[in-house]
Design a protein around this motif. Structure first.
Motif, mmCIF file in Angstrom:
data_model
loop_
_atom_site.group_PDB
_atom_site.id
_atom_site.type_symbol
_atom_site.label_atom_id
_atom_site.label_comp_id
_atom_site.label_asym_id
_atom_site.label_seq_id
_atom_site.Cartn_x
_atom_site.Cartn_y
_atom_site.Cartn_z
ATOM 1 N N ILE A 1 0.935 -1.336 -0.032
ATOM 2 C CA ILE A 1 0.080 0.080 0.060
ATOM 3 C C ILE A 1 0.969 1.313 -0.052
ATOM 4 O O ILE A 1 0.555 2.341 -0.592
ATOM 5 C CB ILE A 1 -0.817 0.051 1.343
ATOM 6 C CG1 ILE A 1 -2.015 1.065 1.057
ATOM 7 C CG2 ILE A 1 -0.374 0.195 2.650
ATOM 8 C CD1 ILE A 1 -3.090 0.772 -0.006
ATOM 9 N N ALA A 2 2.035 1.176 0.623
ATOM 10 C CA ALA A 2 2.985 2.284 0.593
ATOM 11 C C ALA A 2 3.585 2.289 -0.500
ATOM 12 O O ALA A 2 3.819 3.614 -1.316
ATOM 13 C CB ALA A 2 3.897 2.085 1.870
ATOM 14 N N LYS A 3 4.030 1.335 -1.431
ATOM 15 C CA LYS A 3 4.368 1.384 -2.770
ATOM 16 C C LYS A 3 3.409 2.020 -3.852
ATOM 17 O O LYS A 3 3.873 2.434 -4.903
ATOM 18 C CB LYS A 3 4.939 0.074 -3.209
ATOM 19 C CG LYS A 3 6.043 -0.524 -2.482
ATOM 20 C CD LYS A 3 6.614 -1.840 -2.888
ATOM 21 C CE LYS A 3 7.764 -2.156 -2.116
ATOM 22 N NZ LYS A 3 8.205 -3.715 -2.619
ATOM 23 N N ALA A 4 2.068 1.756 -3.462
ATOM 24 C CA ALA A 4 1.079 2.437 -4.216
ATOM 25 C C ALA A 4 0.694 3.974 -4.007
ATOM 26 O O ALA A 4 -0.379 4.361 -4.409
ATOM 27 C CB ALA A 4 -0.130 1.476 -4.323
ATOM 28 N N SER A 5 1.499 4.463 -3.336
ATOM 29 C CA SER A 5 1.041 5.901 -2.825
ATOM 30 C C SER A 5 1.018 6.983 -3.720
ATOM 31 O O SER A 5 1.776 6.608 -4.637
ATOM 32 C CB SER A 5 2.314 6.468 -1.702
ATOM 33 O OG SER A 5 2.031 7.762 -1.373
ATOM 34 N N SER A 6 -0.148 7.646 -3.798
ATOM 35 C CA SER A 6 -0.566 8.545 -5.060
ATOM 36 C C SER A 6 -0.948 7.691 -6.310
ATOM 37 O O SER A 6 -0.867 8.502 -7.319
ATOM 38 C CB SER A 6 0.653 9.443 -5.183
ATOM 39 O OG SER A 6 0.693 10.348 -3.944
ATOM 40 N N GLY A 7 -1.029 6.393 -6.186
ATOM 41 C CA GLY A 7 -1.222 5.735 -7.376
ATOM 42 C C GLY A 7 -2.212 4.577 -7.456
ATOM 43 O O GLY A 7 -3.538 5.113 -6.361
ATOM 44 N N THR A 8 -2.174 3.399 -7.767
ATOM 45 C CA THR A 8 -3.321 2.494 -7.745
ATOM 46 C C THR A 8 -2.758 1.067 -7.064
ATOM 47 O O THR A 8 -1.808 0.612 -7.417
ATOM 48 C CB THR A 8 -3.780 2.094 -9.005
ATOM 49 O OG1 THR A 8 -4.244 3.427 -9.599
ATOM 50 C CG2 THR A 8 -5.105 0.943 -9.170
ATOM 51 N N LEU A 9 -3.524 0.448 -6.198
ATOM 52 C CA LEU A 9 -3.355 -0.947 -5.769
ATOM 53 C C LEU A 9 -4.399 -1.659 -6.175
ATOM 54 O O LEU A 9 -5.826 -1.349 -5.879
ATOM 55 C CB LEU A 9 -3.435 -0.899 -4.084
ATOM 56 C CG LEU A 9 -3.277 -2.164 -3.304
ATOM 57 C CD1 LEU A 9 -1.815 -2.893 -3.601
ATOM 58 C CD2 LEU A 9 -3.587 -2.105 -1.756
ATOM 59 N N PHE A 10 -3.957 -2.713 -6.845
ATOM 60 C CA PHE A 10 -5.092 -3.837 -7.449
ATOM 61 C C PHE A 10 -5.031 -5.011 -6.641
ATOM 62 O O PHE A 10 -3.957 -5.804 -6.561
ATOM 63 C CB PHE A 10 -4.689 -3.929 -9.028
ATOM 64 C CG PHE A 10 -5.360 -4.803 -9.537
ATOM 65 C CD1 PHE A 10 -6.842 -5.007 -9.468
ATOM 66 C CD2 PHE A 10 -5.073 -6.324 -10.146
ATOM 67 C CE1 PHE A 10 -7.652 -5.801 -10.287
ATOM 68 C CE2 PHE A 10 -5.517 -6.906 -10.769
ATOM 69 C CZ PHE A 10 -6.968 -6.849 -10.837
ATOM 70 N N LEU A 11 -5.966 -5.376 -6.049
ATOM 71 C CA LEU A 11 -6.325 -6.538 -5.367
ATOM 72 C C LEU A 11 -6.936 -7.761 -5.935
ATOM 73 O O LEU A 11 -8.010 -7.355 -6.213
ATOM 74 C CB LEU A 11 -6.683 -6.520 -4.008
ATOM 75 C CG LEU A 11 -5.969 -5.285 -2.999
ATOM 76 C CD1 LEU A 11 -6.929 -5.216 -1.709
ATOM 77 C CD2 LEU A 11 -4.725 -5.621 -2.798
#
Length: 468
Positions: free
Chosen positions: A237-247
């Motif tokens: 979730i930190a790596k997706a900061s200001s972006g998108t997390l796809f689960l």
């Protein structure tokens, strides 16, 4: 959603400063203040605001007089009214004039944050509805370059593309539903590209993860959180900061993981493993499943509150069998890609191959078609592409599918409805051969494959029917 502009209007500078500090500390990055109510309308002519927090009693121009102007000129903007006067008549009057909510000072910080969050959601919904209305009457797809990885000419898919163009800027979660192999991750990447978010696209398949691994993967851990945790580690979730997390595969999550996911979506907060202090995120979360979540809710295997939290935006990707017009496009696309990968000349597909594929249900959807084409190209030497590997694979898949599928109704009722009586073997055989030839457009090889017999056997049956 945390980057949507918020405008605070009050004649008390210290209150404005404290409120702005509170909001920025909770991750709201675009917070603006005005302490002179007479300058509000001119400010809004050149600047946008998704939510306005308006003090009711101010000198020169009161909030009660400013409120109807704001609602009339900017109907998509949510206006929260704040006042030190706790009077029911005043609250009712403000709501009648179009206020989103009425708060009495002093306002608890958590209540203010929660009210602003709900107002931002409504503002985003209003924008999306307005854009959807415009898109409904427009055949154009916004930013078509975002969909270059999705090969299609289907009207159903183009309708989805239009909807995606509308919801892409929203920070609300999106649930992507569809059978295995339809390309759910491609749609998630397209949404990320459309959004304009500057952060990364980070994908993770959560199927089979127990609660501890799920939390550690997504949220990270603190040093010493468990045996072997010698250093702190950030989660995805930190790596997706200001972006998108796809689960992907969220239908397989256990109950404890579902609770953590619900908090992430609802409060935009999470706890790293071993930490008592919550962290916040501005990542947009996209989720996918090939399960029927409504059935899982009914069976008690998926939380009802999480299900309804995911229901705001939903994409239902049609299976390949409902996109027959795309078969020839996808076939040519995969032939081209496979030929480049195997470093050989692109083979020519025989015209009857498309007919064969059109008569197959593709339980594995686009992914299955891709695998079939790659295998055929790998076996190909020169000239026209052989259909043999397709026929063998499709025949084996049909047998597997027939044994694994449950029958929806009895054979007797289907036969009765089809023939009007219980038919003889000769009647059934004649009907099956006629239907197979019709579906194969007269190609006896494909018809024989559909019937599960050899071409020679089919020819023998046809000659027999003709009295030879």
């Amino acid at each position: 959603m945390n980057d949507m502009p918020i405008l605070l209007i009050d004649d008390e500078p210290m209150l404005l400063k404290a409120s702005k500090l509170l909001l920025t500390s909770r991750g709201y990055s675009n917070v603006f203040t005005i302490n002179d109510s007479t300058k509000v309308m001119s400010y809004l002519e050149g600047n946008k605001a998704a939510v306005v927090v308006l003090d009711l009693f101010m000198p020169n121009l009161s909030g009660l007089d400013l409120l109807p102007q704001l609602v009339s000129e900017y109907p998509e903007m949510a206006v929260i009214v704040m006042t030190a006067t706790d009077e029911t008549d005043t609250a009712v009057e403000c709501m009648k004039k179009g206020a989103f909510y009425f708060l009495v000072k002093p306002v608890e910080p958590e209540r203010l944050i929660a009210t602003i969050r709900r107002a931002l959601e409504q503002s985003m919904m209003s924008y999306e509805l307005s854009t959807l209305r415009d898109q409904f009457f427009d055949d154009k797809i916004l930013n078509p370059e975002a969909f270059t990885s999705i090969v299609t000419n289907s009207s159903k898919m183009h309708t989805l593309f239009k909807y995606m163009g509308v919801i892409a800027p929203s920070r609300q979660p999106v649930l992507i539903c569809g059978e295995t192999g339809v390309g759910k991750e491609l749609f998630a990447k397209a949404l990320h590209n459309l959004s304009g978010f500057k952060g990364n696209f980070v994908a993770v398949n959560v199927a089979g993860l127990d609660d501890t691994v799920f939390a550690d993967t997504l949220f990270g851990h603190r040093k010493g959180a468990f045996t072997g945790a010698e250093q702190a580690r950030e989660g995805l979730i930190a790596k997706a900061s200001s972006g998108t997390l796809f689960l992907d595969e969220i239908g397989d999550l256990n109950d404890q993981s579902q609770i953590k996911l619900l908090r992430l979506l609802q409060e935009r907060e999470f706890y790293a493993v071993g930490s008592d202090n919550p962290s916040t995120t501005n990542a947009r979360v996209l989720l996918a499943t090939n399960h029927d979540l409504q059935k899982l809710v009914a069976d008690g295997r998926f939380r009802k509150d999480l299900y309804y939290r995911l229901y705001a935006h939903r994409l239902l990707i049609p299976p390949l069998r409902e996109r027959a017009d795309d078969l020839s496009l996808l076939l040519e696309h995969f032939l081209d890609v496979a030929a480049r990968e195997f470093d050989r000349k692109k083979p020519t597909a025989p015209p009857e191959l498309v007919t064969l594929l059109e008569n197959y249900k593709f339980p594995g959807n686009v992914r299955e078609l891709e695998a079939l084409v790659y295998d055929a190209v790998a076996r190909h030497d020169s000239g026209i592409l052989s259909m043999e590997s397709f026929i063998i694979a499709i025949g084996a898949s049909r047998t597997l599918h027939a044994h694994s599928s449950e029958q929806a109704q009895s054979g007797e009722s289907r036969l009765d409805s089809l023939f009007g009586h219980f038919p003889t073997l000769a009647e059934v055989e004649e009907y099956m051969i006629s239907e197979a030839l019709q579906r194969s457009k007269g190609n006896q090889g494909i018809a024989a494959n559909l019937l599960g017999i050899s071409r020679q056997t089919l020819n023998k049956r046809l000659r027999s029917d003709q009295g030879e």
